[in-house]
Motif scaffolding. Structure first.
Motif, PDB file in Angstrom:
ATOM      1  N   UNK A   1       0.705  -1.232  -0.129  1.00  0.00           N
ATOM      2  CA  UNK A   1      -0.029  -0.193  -0.058  1.00  0.00           C
ATOM      3  C   UNK A   1       0.969   1.488   0.031  1.00  0.00           C
ATOM      4  N   UNK A   2       1.845   1.049   0.704  1.00  0.00           N
ATOM      5  CA  UNK A   2       2.919   2.349   0.752  1.00  0.00           C
ATOM      6  C   UNK A   2       3.724   2.400  -0.602  1.00  0.00           C
ATOM      7  N   UNK A   3       3.858   1.479  -1.336  1.00  0.00           N
ATOM      8  CA  UNK A   3       4.207   1.710  -2.774  1.00  0.00           C
ATOM      9  C   UNK A   3       3.193   2.526  -3.617  1.00  0.00           C
ATOM     10  N   UNK A   4       2.118   2.280  -3.420  1.00  0.00           N
ATOM     11  CA  UNK A   4       0.978   2.906  -4.334  1.00  0.00           C
ATOM     12  C   UNK A   4       0.905   4.178  -3.921  1.00  0.00           C
ATOM     13  N   UNK A   5       0.935   4.663  -2.533  1.00  0.00           N
ATOM     14  CA  UNK A   5       0.993   5.924  -1.858  1.00  0.00           C
ATOM     15  C   UNK A   5       2.229   6.857  -2.736  1.00  0.00           C
ATOM     16  N   UNK A   6       3.314   6.180  -3.001  1.00  0.00           N
ATOM     17  CA  UNK A   6       4.565   6.681  -3.565  1.00  0.00           C
ATOM     18  C   UNK A   6       4.585   6.652  -4.771  1.00  0.00           C
ATOM     19  N   UNK A   7       3.366   6.585  -5.680  1.00  0.00           N
ATOM     20  CA  UNK A   7       3.229   6.342  -7.011  1.00  0.00           C
ATOM     21  C   UNK A   7       4.197   5.221  -7.754  1.00  0.00           C
TER      22      UNK A   7
ATOM     23  N   UNK B   1      -7.032  -5.874   2.969  1.00  0.00           N
ATOM     24  CA  UNK B   1      -6.686  -4.531   3.310  1.00  0.00           C
ATOM     25  C   UNK B   1      -5.757  -3.960   2.037  1.00  0.00           C
ATOM     26  N   UNK B   2      -5.528  -4.622   1.192  1.00  0.00           N
ATOM     27  CA  UNK B   2      -4.591  -4.391   0.186  1.00  0.00           C
ATOM     28  C   UNK B   2      -5.498  -3.214  -0.583  1.00  0.00           C
ATOM     29  N   UNK B   3      -4.651  -2.171  -1.184  1.00  0.00           N
ATOM     30  CA  UNK B   3      -5.536  -1.079  -1.999  1.00  0.00           C
ATOM     31  C   UNK B   3      -5.705  -1.625  -3.346  1.00  0.00           C
ATOM     32  N   UNK B   4      -6.726  -1.201  -3.745  1.00  0.00           N
ATOM     33  CA  UNK B   4      -7.180  -1.944  -5.209  1.00  0.00           C
ATOM     34  C   UNK B   4      -6.051  -1.675  -6.382  1.00  0.00           C
ATOM     35  N   UNK B   5      -5.420  -0.615  -6.085  1.00  0.00           N
ATOM     36  CA  UNK B   5      -4.417  -0.511  -7.007  1.00  0.00           C
ATOM     37  C   UNK B   5      -3.055  -1.504  -7.172  1.00  0.00           C
ATOM     38  N   UNK B   6      -3.093  -2.517  -6.104  1.00  0.00           N
ATOM     39  CA  UNK B   6      -2.133  -3.417  -5.738  1.00  0.00           C
ATOM     40  C   UNK B   6      -2.521  -4.583  -6.879  1.00  0.00           C
ATOM     41  N   UNK B   7      -1.814  -5.200  -7.616  1.00  0.00           N
ATOM     42  CA  UNK B   7      -2.081  -6.303  -8.327  1.00  0.00           C
ATOM     43  C   UNK B   7      -1.634  -7.622  -7.638  1.00  0.00           C
ATOM     44  N   UNK B   8      -2.839  -8.395  -7.349  1.00  0.00           N
ATOM     45  CA  UNK B   8      -2.374  -9.627  -6.876  1.00  0.00           C
ATOM     46  C   UNK B   8      -2.173 -10.588  -7.640  1.00  0.00           C
ATOM     47  N   UNK B   9      -0.845 -11.329  -7.639  1.00  0.00           N
ATOM     48  CA  UNK B   9      -0.724 -12.057  -8.675  1.00  0.00           C
ATOM     49  C   UNK B   9      -0.645 -13.684  -8.255  1.00  0.00           C
ATOM     50  N   UNK B  10      -0.910 -14.445  -9.167  1.00  0.00           N
ATOM     51  CA  UNK B  10      -1.131 -16.041  -8.542  1.00  0.00           C
ATOM     52  C   UNK B  10      -0.044 -16.871  -8.995  1.00  0.00           C
TER      53      UNK B  10
ATOM     54  N   UNK C   1       3.069  -5.177  -7.562  1.00  0.00           N
ATOM     55  CA  UNK C   1       2.496  -6.134  -7.529  1.00  0.00           C
ATOM     56  C   UNK C   1       2.725  -7.076  -6.192  1.00  0.00           C
ATOM     57  N   UNK C   2       1.990  -7.894  -5.674  1.00  0.00           N
ATOM     58  CA  UNK C   2       1.939  -8.703  -4.499  1.00  0.00           C
ATOM     59  C   UNK C   2       1.837 -10.254  -4.878  1.00  0.00           C
ATOM     60  N   UNK C   3       2.574 -10.977  -3.966  1.00  0.00           N
ATOM     61  CA  UNK C   3       2.224 -12.380  -3.999  1.00  0.00           C
ATOM     62  C   UNK C   3       2.525 -13.205  -2.566  1.00  0.00           C
ATOM     63  N   UNK C   4       1.719 -13.977  -2.354  1.00  0.00           N
ATOM     64  CA  UNK C   4       1.966 -14.670  -1.093  1.00  0.00           C
ATOM     65  C   UNK C   4       1.560 -16.162  -1.391  1.00  0.00           C
ATOM     66  N   UNK C   5       2.363 -17.108  -1.075  1.00  0.00           N
ATOM     67  CA  UNK C   5       2.048 -18.572  -1.206  1.00  0.00           C
ATOM     68  C   UNK C   5       0.825 -19.113  -0.332  1.00  0.00           C
TER      69      UNK C   5
END
Length: 393
Positions: A152-158, A175-184, A162-166
């Motif tokens: 989310x802080x990355x989005x705030x810093x323009x 809680x992720x901002x909508x602009x964060x792309x969640x990767x499979x 992308x985010x990934x969690x196994x």
């Protein structure tokens, strides 16, 4: 009840325990342990019920043995998240803007004559021109509380994030901002990232996860950031990638004899959670967890037991905690033992995490010792515990 502290614990947390508990550093046979970074061998303490780690990682505790002994292990997820995120972004900026080199350059001007400093600075400042992080691609691997806030802080810093969690936790993903792309997939997350930041717990699956194969999936010339755990990264593979210009830099909170002198490594001395606010938050959360467990048998934020909470009503005299392997028939077995002793169960609460079953059984009177012995004879029962709340009428 006796609590042993193995590190300095913020007094704001210790005060929450109250007078019902004695807390000392030299307790030889504690009922519970409060710890930050010290190693804990649960097998050394025969009366131990619980260990609370004032921090997120529990790799300093032998959790598997604790589970086999019916010892609950707590951590404090999110309590130090702000502290880590507050450090990671400045460190990225320090590298990308050549701040550390610029500071060293300024320090080298101390012996110049008056009037010369400004002239030398103007002549040489172009050598320290850097890059902005806005518009860069950030991949966050591990979306716990720290990873989520970093994304989310990355989005705030323009940044493009992308985010990934196994093994993502739903509450964190929400809680992720909508602009964060969640990767499979991991490759999708890190393949085009300019900066890859690791925020995973250390366990058998993540140990040396960041190896030559992982790096081969990263964009050439990208930056690797590890403010998670030292052993998640295969340092030899990272140093080789730096030497071959496969990676631009390695930013880490874990200095070693190999990385401290490397020109492409920027280190801090394990400062991720070292703020007064973080230490206080972790101490408070750990103390609350231990108090609730020792006083009521309630489980919140355990890494090896299922979460379960029940506050006894005024008519409850005794509570039996039964910890068992998660196999079918345990609820019926325990209930039948109570029935055979003509003991009426006022409340029965059960939770499981797929490995451990945890039962809270409340009654209005006493529970005879023979009943507990019969429950403990079951080969799938790991441990029992009686908690008394008041004198029976």
């Amino acid at each position: 009840m006796r609590i042993k502290k193995l590190n300095v614990i913020a007094p704001e947390g210790l005060r929450l325990l109250g007078e019902e508990f004695t807390v000392t550093a030299d307790e030889a046979n504690p009922h519970a342990i409060l710890v930050r970074s010290a190693q804990v061998d649960v097998g050394l303490y025969p009366s131990l019920y619980a260990v609370a780690r004032a921090g997120a990682g529990v790799n300093n505790i032998n959790v598997a043995e604790a589970t086999s002994r019916g010892i609950c292990v707590f951590n404090t997820p999110g309590a130090n998240a702000n502290a880590v995120v507050d450090l990671v972004f400045p460190m990225i900026g320090v590298w990308k803007r050549n701040i550390y080199r610029g500071i060293r350059f300024c320090e080298s001007l101390a012996d110049l004559k008056p009037g010369q400093v400004g002239e030398v600075v103007e002549q040489r400042k172009a050598a320290f021109k850097g890059e902005e992080i806005g518009g860069k691609n950030l991949a966050v691997v591990g979306l716990g509380q720290i990873g989520t806030r970093l994304a989310n802080g990355g989005i705030q810093r323009h940044m493009n994030v992308k985010g990934y969690d196994p093994s993502p936790a739903v509450e964190n993903i929400h809680q992720l901002f909508p602009a964060v792309r969640l990767c499979g997939t991991l490759r999708d997350a890190i393949g085009d990232a300019d900066i890859v930041s690791i925020h995973l717990p250390l366990n058998d699956r993540t140990r040396y996860l960041i190896n030559a194969e992982f790096i081969s999936k990263m964009k050439k010339g990208s930056i690797l950031v590890n403010y998670s755990r030292e052993q998640i990264v295969d340092e030899e593979a990272v140093i080789e990638a730096l030497d071959q210009n496969r990676l631009e830099a390695y930013l880490t909170d874990f200095p070693t004899s190999r990385n401290v002198g490397h020109e492409k490594v920027l280190t801090t001395p394990h400062l991720g959670a070292s703020t007064s606010e973080s230490e206080e938050n972790c101490a408070k959360m750990a103390a609350k967890e231990l108090r609730a467990y020792l006083k009521y048998g309630n489980v919140v934020h355990s890494v090896n037991f299922p979460n379960i909470e029940s506050i006894p009503t005024d008519d409850i005299h005794t509570r039996l905690i039964v910890i068992n392997r998660d196999v079918p028939g345990m609820i019926a077995f325990v209930s039948n033992v109570f029935g055979n002793h003509q003991i009426n169960i006022t409340s029965y609460l059960n939770r499981s995490n797929g490995t451990v079953g945890y039962n809270i059984i409340d009654v209005e009177g006493d529970i005879p010792a023979q009943l507990v012995i019969e429950v403990e004879k079951n080969e799938d029962v790991i441990r029992t515990r009686l908690i008394h709340f008041k004198t029976a009428d």
